[in-house]
Design a protein around this motif. Structure first.
Motif, PDB file in Angstrom:
ATOM      1  N   GLN A 234       0.987  -1.212   0.284  1.00  0.00           N
ATOM      2  CA  GLN A 234      -0.286  -0.136   0.215  1.00  0.00           C
ATOM      3  C   GLN A 234       1.276   1.316  -0.138  1.00  0.00           C
ATOM      4  O   GLN A 234       1.539   1.326   0.899  1.00  0.00           O
ATOM      5  CB  GLN A 234      -1.140  -0.438   0.894  1.00  0.00           C
ATOM      6  N   SER A 235       1.444   2.247  -1.152  1.00  0.00           N
ATOM      7  CA  SER A 235       0.627   3.270  -0.627  1.00  0.00           C
ATOM      8  C   SER A 235       0.639   4.342   0.222  1.00  0.00           C
ATOM      9  O   SER A 235      -0.190   4.026   1.107  1.00  0.00           O
ATOM     10  CB  SER A 235       1.056   4.476  -2.516  1.00  0.00           C
ATOM     11  N   SER A 236       1.463   5.676   0.196  1.00  0.00           N
ATOM     12  CA  SER A 236       0.505   6.190   1.109  1.00  0.00           C
ATOM     13  C   SER A 236       0.740   7.100   0.598  1.00  0.00           C
ATOM     14  O   SER A 236       0.861   7.648  -0.628  1.00  0.00           O
ATOM     15  CB  SER A 236       2.548   6.786   2.239  1.00  0.00           C
ATOM     16  N   ARG A 237       0.039   8.398   1.052  1.00  0.00           N
ATOM     17  CA  ARG A 237      -0.404   9.645   0.930  1.00  0.00           C
ATOM     18  C   ARG A 237       0.975  10.678   0.533  1.00  0.00           C
ATOM     19  O   ARG A 237       0.305  11.275  -0.644  1.00  0.00           O
ATOM     20  CB  ARG A 237      -1.835  11.073   1.840  1.00  0.00           C
ATOM     21  N   GLY A 238       1.711  10.521   1.520  1.00  0.00           N
ATOM     22  CA  GLY A 238       2.553  11.439   0.646  1.00  0.00           C
ATOM     23  C   GLY A 238       3.492  11.293  -0.089  1.00  0.00           C
ATOM     24  O   GLY A 238       4.196  12.162  -0.944  1.00  0.00           O
ATOM     25  N   HIS A 239       2.923   9.880  -0.867  1.00  0.00           N
ATOM     26  CA  HIS A 239       3.917   9.786  -2.432  1.00  0.00           C
ATOM     27  C   HIS A 239       2.313   9.016  -3.943  1.00  0.00           C
ATOM     28  O   HIS A 239       3.092   8.849  -4.498  1.00  0.00           O
ATOM     29  CB  HIS A 239       5.116   8.414  -2.106  1.00  0.00           C
ATOM     30  N   ALA A 240       1.607   9.713  -3.477  1.00  0.00           N
ATOM     31  CA  ALA A 240      -0.079   9.608  -4.154  1.00  0.00           C
ATOM     32  C   ALA A 240       1.032  10.272  -5.678  1.00  0.00           C
ATOM     33  O   ALA A 240       0.652   9.406  -5.949  1.00  0.00           O
ATOM     34  CB  ALA A 240      -0.303  10.322  -3.250  1.00  0.00           C
TER      35      ALA A 240
END
Length: 255
Positions: A234-240
């Protein structure tokens, strides 16, 4: 090939029975179970009378745990496959060059995967000796490779084989086409060896761009990224933004 001599060590009879049944299902032609021990002390006593190629070891056992038994082992150490209910010992397991680390309750599929690693090491003549060979550096004409320090051995892994690198505290788990390796190195330092073929999708996860086969929006600027080996991160919001740029996505409402 002569079947590998296996010992199963666990203080729970049902756990020993499960490993035995699953080994007979997924690797009957490759192994001979020559000992079943209720604790590490019993294993050490058995080892004075016979040799083993592979140990399937629980970690937390009364009187003497698996790591204490390894410290007291006399002679070449067999391959180690830990079978435990506790994930917290993973880093230490790889410090002693474990072939694999299985979490209970184990499945036939997961054990089959572990046995494939066991076969590969057995075919390379692994004997757990105190001075394993150290790989030499790649010559100038070779494909780019990264040295991974695994215990006292250095593995030279082709960069092209790396699918993902995940942070595990002061360790990184390096996922490759040939297997997974736990290396004592912070992610930030390891990332310095990688080029722009990789993308950071989380502060704890770097993946190869071409290893991504699918993504699924999860909302709140997060995505589930699926790799070619079937694993999902799962990716994070900061790396969207990086994920959207890679996949040429445009932001949507609610994502």
């Amino acid at each position: 090939m002569t079947p590998m001599r296996v010992a199963i060590v666990d203080d729970e009879p049902l756990a020993r029975s499960r490993v035995r049944r699953l080994l007979q299902r997924v690797a009957a032609a490759d192994v001979t179970i020559v000992a079943e021990c209720a604790d590490a002390i019993e294993l050490l006593e058995a080892a004075t009378a016979q040799t083993f190629d592979v140990l399937f070891l629980d970690i937390d056992m009364p009187e003497c745990d698996a790591f204490q038994a390894i410290d007291r082992w006399q002679g070449p150490l067999p391959q180690l496959v830990f079978v435990t209910a506790h994930p917290a010992h993973g880093a230490r397991a790889f410090d002693v060059r474990a072939t694999d680390y299985l979490l209970k309750p184990i499945s036939a599929e997961r054990l089959a995967d572990a046995m494939q690693r066991v076969r590969e090491r057995h075919g390379q003549g692994h004997a757990g000796d105190a001075s394993p060979p150290v790989a030499t550096k790649a010559s100038a004409g070779d494909i780019p490779r990264i040295p991974l320090q695994i215990g006292r051995q250095t593995r030279l892994v082709p960069v092209a084989d790396i699918d993902a690198v995940l942070a595990e505290g002061n360790y990184v788990e390096v996922r490759t086409r040939s297997g997974r390796y736990l290396v004592r190195e912070p992610l930030q330092e390891f990332a310095a060896n990688l080029d722009d073929a990789f993308i950071r999708i989380h502060r704890s996860a770097i993946v190869r761009r071409t290893s991504i086969v699918a993504i699924t929006p999860l909302g709140s600027l997060r995505y589930r990224v699926e790799l070619r080996d079937g694993s999902r991160i799962q990716s994070s919001r900061g790396h969207a933004a990086a994920v959207r740029e890679l996949l040429e996505l445009t932001p949507r409402s609610g994502q």
